[in-house]
Design a protein around this motif. Structure first.
Motif, short mmCIF file in Angstrom:
data_model
loop_
_atom_site.label_atom_id
_atom_site.label_comp_id
_atom_site.label_asym_id
_atom_site.label_seq_id
_atom_site.Cartn_x
_atom_site.Cartn_y
_atom_site.Cartn_z
N VAL A 49 -2.34 49.16 1.03
CA VAL A 49 -3.25 48.59 2.02
C VAL A 49 -3.60 49.68 3.04
CG1 VAL A 49 -2.38 46.25 1.74
CG2 VAL A 49 -1.35 47.75 3.45
N PRO A 50 -4.81 49.63 3.61
CA PRO A 50 -5.16 50.62 4.64
C PRO A 50 -4.12 50.66 5.76
CG PRO A 50 -7.10 49.42 3.95
CD PRO A 50 -5.93 48.75 3.27
N GLY A 51 -3.84 51.87 6.21
CA GLY A 51 -2.86 52.07 7.27
C GLY A 51 -1.49 52.47 6.76
N THR A 52 -1.21 52.26 5.47
CA THR A 52 0.11 52.60 4.94
C THR A 52 0.32 54.10 4.94
OG1 THR A 52 0.19 50.62 3.57
CG2 THR A 52 1.57 52.45 2.89
N ARG A 53 1.51 54.52 5.33
CA ARG A 53 1.89 55.94 5.34
C ARG A 53 2.53 56.26 4.00
NH1 ARG A 53 0.40 60.54 7.83
NH2 ARG A 53 2.10 61.99 8.11
N VAL A 54 2.03 57.33 3.32
CA VAL A 54 2.49 57.65 1.97
C VAL A 54 2.71 59.15 1.82
CG1 VAL A 54 1.27 55.68 0.95
CG2 VAL A 54 0.13 57.91 1.06
N GLU A 72 3.87 57.64 -3.11
CA GLU A 72 5.19 57.11 -2.72
C GLU A 72 5.06 56.57 -1.29
OE1 GLU A 72 9.59 58.82 -1.41
OE2 GLU A 72 8.20 60.10 -2.53
N VAL A 73 5.38 55.31 -1.10
CA VAL A 73 5.24 54.69 0.22
C VAL A 73 6.34 55.18 1.16
CG1 VAL A 73 5.27 52.51 1.50
CG2 VAL A 73 4.11 52.65 -0.71
N LEU A 74 5.94 55.65 2.33
CA LEU A 74 6.88 56.07 3.36
C LEU A 74 7.05 55.01 4.44
CD1 LEU A 74 5.75 59.78 3.81
CD2 LEU A 74 7.62 58.90 2.38
N ALA A 75 5.96 54.35 4.80
CA ALA A 75 6.00 53.30 5.83
C ALA A 75 4.88 52.31 5.56
CB ALA A 75 5.87 53.89 7.22
N SER A 76 5.24 51.08 5.25
CA SER A 76 4.23 50.06 5.01
C SER A 76 3.73 49.49 6.32
CB SER A 76 4.80 48.94 4.15
OG SER A 76 3.87 47.88 4.04
N ARG A 77 2.43 49.28 6.40
CA ARG A 77 1.85 48.62 7.58
C ARG A 77 1.08 47.38 7.15
NH1 ARG A 77 0.77 54.22 9.43
NH2 ARG A 77 2.27 54.70 11.06
N ALA A 78 1.51 46.78 6.06
CA ALA A 78 0.81 45.60 5.53
C ALA A 78 0.75 44.47 6.54
CB ALA A 78 1.49 45.13 4.24
N LEU A 79 1.77 44.35 7.40
CA LEU A 79 1.81 43.24 8.35
C LEU A 79 0.70 43.32 9.39
CD1 LEU A 79 5.65 42.78 8.99
CD2 LEU A 79 4.14 41.42 7.52
N LEU A 80 0.18 44.52 9.64
CA LEU A 80 -0.90 44.65 10.63
C LEU A 80 -2.13 43.86 10.22
CD1 LEU A 80 -0.79 48.45 11.60
CD2 LEU A 80 0.31 46.51 12.74
N ALA A 87 -5.40 43.67 12.93
CA ALA A 87 -6.27 43.79 11.74
C ALA A 87 -7.62 44.37 12.13
CB ALA A 87 -6.44 42.44 11.08
N ALA A 88 -8.15 43.95 13.27
CA ALA A 88 -9.45 44.47 13.72
C ALA A 88 -9.38 45.96 14.04
CB ALA A 88 -9.93 43.68 14.94
N LEU A 89 -8.31 46.38 14.73
CA LEU A 89 -8.15 47.80 15.04
C LEU A 89 -7.92 48.62 13.77
CD1 LEU A 89 -7.80 46.70 18.00
CD2 LEU A 89 -6.33 48.68 18.36
N LEU A 90 -7.11 48.10 12.87
CA LEU A 90 -6.83 48.79 11.61
C LEU A 90 -8.11 48.98 10.81
CD1 LEU A 90 -4.77 49.78 9.44
CD2 LEU A 90 -4.64 47.39 8.67
N HIS A 91 -8.91 47.95 10.71
CA HIS A 91 -10.15 48.02 9.94
C HIS A 91 -11.09 49.06 10.54
CE1 HIS A 91 -13.56 46.64 7.53
NE2 HIS A 91 -14.27 46.62 8.65
N TYR A 92 -11.27 49.00 11.86
CA TYR A 92 -12.19 49.94 12.52
C TYR A 92 -11.71 51.38 12.41
CZ TYR A 92 -14.07 52.62 16.45
OH TYR A 92 -14.61 53.62 17.23
N ALA A 93 -10.46 51.64 12.75
CA ALA A 93 -9.97 53.02 12.80
C ALA A 93 -9.99 53.68 11.43
CB ALA A 93 -8.55 53.05 13.37
N THR A 94 -9.55 52.97 10.40
CA THR A 94 -9.54 53.58 9.06
C THR A 94 -10.96 53.76 8.53
OG1 THR A 94 -9.15 51.38 8.09
CG2 THR A 94 -7.23 52.77 8.47
N LEU A 118 -1.66 53.42 15.00
CA LEU A 118 -1.09 52.40 14.13
C LEU A 118 0.35 52.10 14.50
CD1 LEU A 118 -2.64 53.49 10.72
CD2 LEU A 118 -3.48 51.81 12.36
N ASP A 119 1.09 53.12 14.94
CA ASP A 119 2.46 52.87 15.41
C ASP A 119 2.45 51.98 16.65
OD1 ASP A 119 3.71 54.31 13.43
OD2 ASP A 119 3.94 56.14 14.62
#
Length: 245
Positions: A49-54, A72-80, A87-94, A118-119
């Motif tokens: 998902v967008p925002g995930t650190r890999v 390889e997933v390093l940090a999932s941000r699926a909950l955002l 979700a609105a910030l994640l969508h815009y920034a990415t 994102l953090d």
């Protein structure tokens, strides 16, 4: 061609039955697309998902070919994506990074700024100042940076209170006192200049960055302009989209 980077997932476009072309922003190698087999499968969907650190490894037979990306997933941000505000910030920034950055051009400061935003979203920090700081970095990295180091009129480095909407240069309060055109200037919140200053007037900060984002980065992209409007609405304290305190 073989490359490896730590990166943030920006966007996914379906490709084939279960795969996707994923665009990544890495600190070392910048914006890179890669084909991820099985990216839309039930097992892998949540990993990309967008925002995930890999950690991503690109491989291709030639420099011009679309590389295959092993992730390889390093940090999932699926909950955002499940909270309206984040979700609105994640969508815009990415989306704006994916749309405006040139491929294979390293932007480590922007990669770090996106990760910090994102953090902050994941930590439940105030969204408006985090978004404004991200946008300042975005403007600077794309060649539209504001000059907030000294007053454009006097050269003073203290008392900076405004920004020219035309030039993007800071102006001190003393230099414009009584000037008939002072009302045309954009307010400059102190926390954008001094990292130790208390965060106040976050709305003014977003109005400032929004003026230059609107003029330089989204004027020809109504979808990005709408995404930013929703992100700003989400970041506003007390907004219905904002997380509860």
């Amino acid at each position: 061609m073989r490359l490896e980077d730590e990166a943030t997932v920006l966007t996914l476009a379906p490709h084939g039955e279960h795969g996707a072309v994923v665009r990544f922003l890495g600190a070392a190698h910048g914006l890179r697309p890669g084909y991820v087999p099985g990216a839309r499968s039930r097992r892998r969907r949540a990993d990309l998902v967008p925002g995930t650190r890999v950690r991503v490894r690109f491989s291709a037979r030639t420099e011009d070919a679309l590389p295959t990306a092993a992730v390889e997933v390093l940090a999932s941000r699926a909950l955002l994506a499940f909270a309206p505000a984040t979700a609105a910030l994640l969508h815009y920034a990415t989306r704006i990074v994916a749309a405006r950055l040139a491929e294979a051009d390293p932007h480590p400061r922007l990669a770090a700024a996106l990760e910090l935003l994102l953090d902050r979203c994941a930590a439940g920090a105030p969204l408006a100042p985090a978004l404004a700081r991200f946008e300042l970095t975005l403007l600077a990295e794309l060649g539209f940076g504001l000059d907030l180091g000294a007053c454009a009129l006097s050269g003073a480095t203290t008392g900076l209170a405004f920004v020219s909407p035309r030039t993007g240069r800071a102006v001190s309060a003393a230099a414009v006192a009584g000037a008939p055109w002072a009302h045309r200037l954009l307010p400059l919140p102190a926390f954008l200049v001094d990292p130790n200053a208390p965060v106040t007037d976050a709305g003014d900060a977003l109005a400032l960055t929004g003026h230059f984002i609107g003029r330089n980065l989204v004027a020809d992209r109504p979808d990005l302009a709408e995404a930013r409007a929703l992100a700003v609405l989400a970041a506003a304290p007390g907004c219905a989209l904002s997380p509860a305190p």
